[in-house]
Design an enzyme around this catalytic site. Sequence first.
Site, short mmCIF file in Angstrom:
data_model
loop_
_atom_site.label_atom_id
_atom_site.label_comp_id
_atom_site.label_asym_id
_atom_site.label_seq_id
_atom_site.Cartn_x
_atom_site.Cartn_y
_atom_site.Cartn_z
N LYS A 86 83.61 49.99 19.94
CA LYS A 86 83.17 49.67 18.57
C LYS A 86 81.75 49.13 18.67
O LYS A 86 81.45 48.36 19.60
CB LYS A 86 84.10 48.64 17.95
CG LYS A 86 83.78 48.30 16.50
CD LYS A 86 84.81 47.34 15.90
CE LYS A 86 84.53 47.06 14.42
NZ LYS A 86 85.53 46.16 13.80
N SER B 37 87.67 47.62 9.43
CA SER B 37 86.32 48.06 9.70
C SER B 37 86.19 48.94 10.94
O SER B 37 85.17 49.62 11.11
CB SER B 37 85.41 46.84 9.87
OG SER B 37 85.79 46.10 11.02
N SER C 10 91.16 44.56 10.82
CA SER C 10 90.31 45.70 11.18
C SER C 10 90.71 46.51 12.40
O SER C 10 90.11 47.55 12.66
CB SER C 10 88.88 45.23 11.39
OG SER C 10 88.24 45.09 10.16
N1 GLN Z 1 88.91 44.04 5.58
C1 GLN Z 1 88.69 42.68 5.93
C2 GLN Z 1 87.31 42.25 5.50
O1 GLN Z 1 86.67 43.03 4.91
C3 GLN Z 1 88.88 42.49 7.41
C4 GLN Z 1 87.77 43.02 8.20
C5 GLN Z 1 87.94 42.79 9.68
O2 GLN Z 1 89.05 42.54 10.15
N2 GLN Z 1 86.84 42.80 10.39
O3 GLN Z 1 86.88 41.18 5.76
#
Ligand code: GLN
Length: 482
Positions: free
Chosen positions: A76, A151, A175
Amino acid sequence: MHDKTVAQLSSALASGQVSSVELTHHFLDRIRQDDSRYNSFITVTEEAALRDARTADERRQQGNATPWTGIPFAHKDLFCTNGVRTTCGSKMLENFVPPYDATVTSKLREAGAVCLGKTNMDEFAMGSSTESSFFGATTNPWGEGRVPGGSSGGSAAAVAARLVPAATASDTGGSIRQPAALCGITGLKPTYGRISRYGMIAFASSLDQAGTMTRTALDSAMMLNVLAGHDPKDSTSIDRAVPDYTAELEQPLKGLRIGLPKEYFTDQLGAAMEQTVRNAIAEYEKLGATVQDISLPHANLAIAAYYVIAPAECSANLSRFDGARYGYRCENPKDLLDMYTRTRAEGFGSEVKRRILVGTYALSAGYFDAYYLKAQKVRRLIQQDFINAFGEVDIIMSPTSPSPAFVQGEKSNDPVTMYLEDIFTISTNLAGLPAMSVPAGLIEGLPVGLQMIGDYFSEARLLNAAHQFQQVTDWHQMTPGG
Ligand code: GLN
């Protein structure tokens, strides 16, 4: 070759059936041919990968290979990679080339794994659909025009499309698990502190945790074996022995106590989703597990608490991007203030700005007690709910996400709807608990994930439960397009 798991590729390398150079060429070819459809990679590091593959083959010949030596994978794009640009999906870091490796990066490097490139993600890991990336949205290989989740949507799509057998990812509120669910792969977010955050670009430091995206629980265990452990460079990483996570995979599940939170199984959960998840749980009963209802009374407060705490921490963490130190700087600033404001106005996308505004507001004098402190108190109550539940059960199960992959654009203009994507995943980050998502079925041809939450440091047990499920089901073997 690309249909093989990490464990199978590892055996193929060990027996000399294939070389790392051959494997690396094979996967690089797939990326070249197919990734224009998915946009799962931001950067492909062809040359470095082939060089690392040659080194891996030499190392194997010298007889000191690890199970990961020569295995291609992707990072990532928030793990710093020495000499390879690391963008975090943002214009702010479009040309940032870190002079050092994240601990996650160096551990896989030391094991001899071969990094093929950096995967797409929501900007600064803020999002649930990989649509907020500066480098364009990633498409879910299971359905054209559908999001891969986020994400870590690039990592999930790349693994699902067999462009790499495994990828790293990070999970602040879901995410790893939500994109794993939407792309039909296996995702693991370990206990907070189990994997070092050093060199992982920070979003919300008390919630961020690195983890794995693979097709099987066995591969995930193999990857956690490499990544877990104390790191003196991360004061929140935990000094605790790392077991061999593959050792207990074959344990029978007889007597495993599964808890189903009544707050998650409500009328709001669609009938198809509920049925799919209940079918998966029925497989566990066949394997000897017992199932009971439990309660997480403060579950409905999780999203609200998270969307105070995470933005608060992000507003502090992202203050370092000011045009002075590194990353993007606006053209011809007329003075210092102009440089700060225009750099940030031009360098960050709208979701990141929204979070910085909310977080700065929540931390400001006069509002701190009402919002941030209150949210921290709620966080403690949510944690206590889990502690109580784990007095009664071993693993908590639920859907990973409320629905399968949604259509691109459907939620991107409605932040609150997007935030609700994480309704089942966010509380575990607030509590710091480990959790997984495993493929558990299809709804109208789209993958559904079963979430499993465990007590602190129970990764081995979660992996055992996931592995046993994968011995009696084949959802994890399904490929996009049949
Ligand atoms: N969807 C959540 C956010 O937008 C979690 C994102 C994540 O786990 N990095 O914060």
